[in-house]
Design a protein around this motif. Structure first.
Motif, PDB file in Angstrom:
ATOM      1  N   HIS A 193      46.766  57.147  28.810  1.00 24.47           N
ATOM      2  CA  HIS A 193      45.884  57.591  27.723  1.00 24.47           C
ATOM      3  C   HIS A 193      44.756  58.455  28.271  1.00 24.47           C
ATOM      4  O   HIS A 193      44.225  58.195  29.354  1.00 24.47           O
ATOM      5  CB  HIS A 193      45.357  56.416  26.900  1.00 24.47           C
TER       6      HIS A 193
ATOM      7  N   ASP B  52      40.136  53.876  34.221  1.00 18.80           N
ATOM      8  CA  ASP B  52      40.816  53.605  32.938  1.00 18.80           C
ATOM      9  C   ASP B  52      40.821  54.840  32.076  1.00 18.80           C
ATOM     10  O   ASP B  52      39.924  55.070  31.306  1.00 18.80           O
ATOM     11  CB  ASP B  52      40.082  52.435  32.268  1.00 18.80           C
ATOM     12  N   MET B  53      41.922  55.632  32.183  1.00 17.17           N
ATOM     13  CA  MET B  53      42.973  55.531  33.157  1.00 17.17           C
ATOM     14  C   MET B  53      43.462  56.889  33.592  1.00 17.17           C
ATOM     15  O   MET B  53      44.635  57.141  33.712  1.00 17.17           O
ATOM     16  CB  MET B  53      44.141  54.671  32.624  1.00 17.17           C
TER      17      MET B  53
ATOM     18  N   GLU C  29      44.007  55.127  22.736  1.00 18.18           N
ATOM     19  CA  GLU C  29      44.463  53.832  23.256  1.00 18.18           C
ATOM     20  C   GLU C  29      43.343  52.806  23.214  1.00 18.18           C
ATOM     21  O   GLU C  29      43.586  51.613  23.084  1.00 18.18           O
ATOM     22  CB  GLU C  29      44.975  53.994  24.690  1.00 18.18           C
ATOM     23  N   GLU C  30      42.113  53.287  23.350  1.00 17.20           N
ATOM     24  CA  GLU C  30      40.976  52.368  23.481  1.00 17.20           C
ATOM     25  C   GLU C  30      40.500  51.795  22.147  1.00 17.20           C
ATOM     26  O   GLU C  30      39.584  50.984  22.126  1.00 17.20           O
ATOM     27  CB  GLU C  30      39.801  53.076  24.172  1.00 17.20           C
TER      28      GLU C  30
ATOM     29  N   GLU D 299      48.381  52.029  33.712  1.00 25.80           N
ATOM     30  CA  GLU D 299      47.050  51.399  33.644  1.00 25.80           C
ATOM     31  C   GLU D 299      46.719  50.827  35.023  1.00 25.80           C
ATOM     32  O   GLU D 299      47.594  50.377  35.762  1.00 25.80           O
ATOM     33  CB  GLU D 299      47.049  50.273  32.600  1.00 25.80           C
TER      34      GLU D 299
HETATM   35 ZN   LIG Z   1      43.333  51.807  29.663  1.00 27.84          ZN
END
Ligand SMILES: [Zn+2]
Length: 457
Positions: free
Chosen positions: A139, A172-173, A206-207, A230
């Motif tokens: 992501h 991340d990431m 994604e977060e 990840e």
């Molecule tokens: Zn992540």
């Protein structure tokens, strides 16, 4: 077993630095006897090693872009350039708000996603020749670096010190995206291509929702397996919790602080509600199912935001508190929502004088089920074996107390999925950083895995 998301695992034989985030160089890994690498494996590992600098530069360019929610496109531009550079064609998979709102597995959202793009490149043989297909996913979005004042340096300017690269997203990431592209670059430098399609994906959101990866699945991207890079380090995640976001909207009765007896503070009522929800958290941690029974506190309730009040001499009339809570794989989000609403209703009834109107529970953001892949699944076996061959010892198989897009692949796409990526520290925190040699190692293991899983020629 990691106790929290920041459970990036060190490779066997590597000692952690004494002080996290202090920029101390990590001792060089001494991995003992190498695994049994075939001549072709050694060639692949060396070709990927030769891309180490390229990966670091790409990672730095990615970290230099502020890709917090709404700003993802700046990072996707870098990914497109890197894919072109590798001779691959990036294809945009646009977020389709209508399709997402209508999909039962999408997380709810009330912000504009219509300009957001996931980027996917297909690396495919001219004629498929056996082999299994693969999605490599990362992501591009990152969380806010606030409070910035706690950072020594600008979080959106990559900084290398010793063997660490610092900055928001270093761990991340974006490090995982760099490793994915580095693996592909190394194989391509050797003139190799996979016998079955490899899809390289850089996704948004994604977060907060997972809807970026969901959009790629809805667009028809499927494969025999997916790996998300990840930053779990020397580990393969086979189990992850579900995550639910919710707001509790509490109305009080505003008034002058000098006449506070006639007013009802929504902030004070919210504090009481937080206490009640802590009770639910404690209840959910009482009897965790395996493998979460190995962790001291698998279910975390996080109070992530409070918005209330605008004047020191006014009793605040509204308070919106934003929560994140986890749940175990196999447990329904529907039941969790019902339980949350019950706890809120009970606390309201018990303290009726604090709530002139019943609080509302509003859902926006993560509605993510937990997900597990059997530890004996072919994907886990095969990735473990590529890892062990290169690193000289097998990776840990771990459960994480966070969520990842692996659930979207697994539960919506029917695509077996795990996370495997570099060793990193400080995700979502201050001084976030990645151990650069582990980016190369991740890419090397991925390169070997692509050889094993897809076949290369
Ligand atoms: Zn992540």
């Amino acid at each position: 077993m990691p106790a929290a998301y920041a459970g990036s695992q060190l490779a066997t034989g590597v000692e952690p630095p004494e002080l996290a985030y202090a920029g101390l160089p990590m001792p060089a890994p001494d991995l003992g006897a190498p695994g049994e690498m075939a001549a072709e494996d050694t060639e692949i590992a060396a070709a990927i090693e030769a891309s180490a600098e390229w990966m670091t530069e790409l990672l730095a360019r990615l970290v230099d872009k502020d890709t917090t929610l709404g700003g993802e496109e700046a990072g996707q531009g870098v990914i497109r350039e890197a894919l072109w550079e590798l001779g691959l064609e990036p294809v945009d998979v646009a977020m389709d708000p209508e399709a997402l709102h209508a999909h039962p597995a999408a997380s709810p959202f009330d912000w504009d996603v219509s300009e957001k793009r996931n980027v996917v490149a297909t690396w495919a043989p001219e004629h498929r020749d056996g082999g299994l297909s693969l999605i490599l996913n990362g992501h591009i979005d990152v969380v806010s670096p606030e409070p910035r004042i706690q950072w020594d340096r600008d979080p959106f300017t990559a900084h290398v010190a010793g063997e660490w690269l610092y900055g928001r997203g270093a761990a991340d990431m974006k490090c995982g995206l760099a490793a994915i592209l580095g693996a592909v670059r190394g194989l391509r430098e050797l003139g190799l291509s996979p016998n079955a399609p490899v899809y390289i994906q850089s996704v948004v959101e994604e977060e907060c929702t997972g809807n970026g990866t969901l959009q790629t699945v809805l667009a028809g991207y499927r494969a025999d397996a997916a790996i998300i890079a990840e930053p779990f380090g020397a580990a393969i995640t086979t189990s992850q919790v579900g995550v639910l976001w919710f707001d509790v909207v509490i109305e009080g009765l505003p008034g002058h602080a000098a006449e506070a007896g006639n007013a009802i503070s929504a902030i004070e009522a919210s504090l009481m509600m937080i206490g009640a929800l802590r009770g639910l958290e404690a209840e959910m941690n009482l009897d965790p199912p395996p493998p979460y029974d190995e962790l001291p506190h698998p279910i975390s309730l996080n109070v992530g935001q409070i918005h209330a009040g605008d004047w020191n001499s006014t009793v605040p009339g509204e308070c919106v508190t934003g929560f994140r809570i986890a749940t175990y794989p196999g447990r329904s989000l529907h039941d969790l929502r019902a339980r949350i609403e019950q706890v809120v209703a009970e606390a309201t009834a018990e303290h009726a004088h604090s709530f002139p109107r019943p609080p509302k529970v509003v859902y926006r953001g993560f509605a993510a089920e937990g997900y597990e892949l059997g530890r004996d699944h072919l994907l886990v076996d095969s990735l473990s074996s590529a890892y062990a061959r290169h690193m000289g010892a097998p990776p840990a198989l771990v459960a994480t107390t966070g969520t990842t897009d692996a659930r979207v692949f697994g539960l919506v796409g029917g695509i077996p999925s795990v996370c495997f990526g570099p060793y990193a520290e400080g995700a979502h925190g201050v001084g976030e950083r990645v151990y650069l040699p582990s980016v190369v190692q991740t890419a090397q293991v991925m390169g070997l895995f692509i050889k094993d899983w897809c076949g290369v020629s």
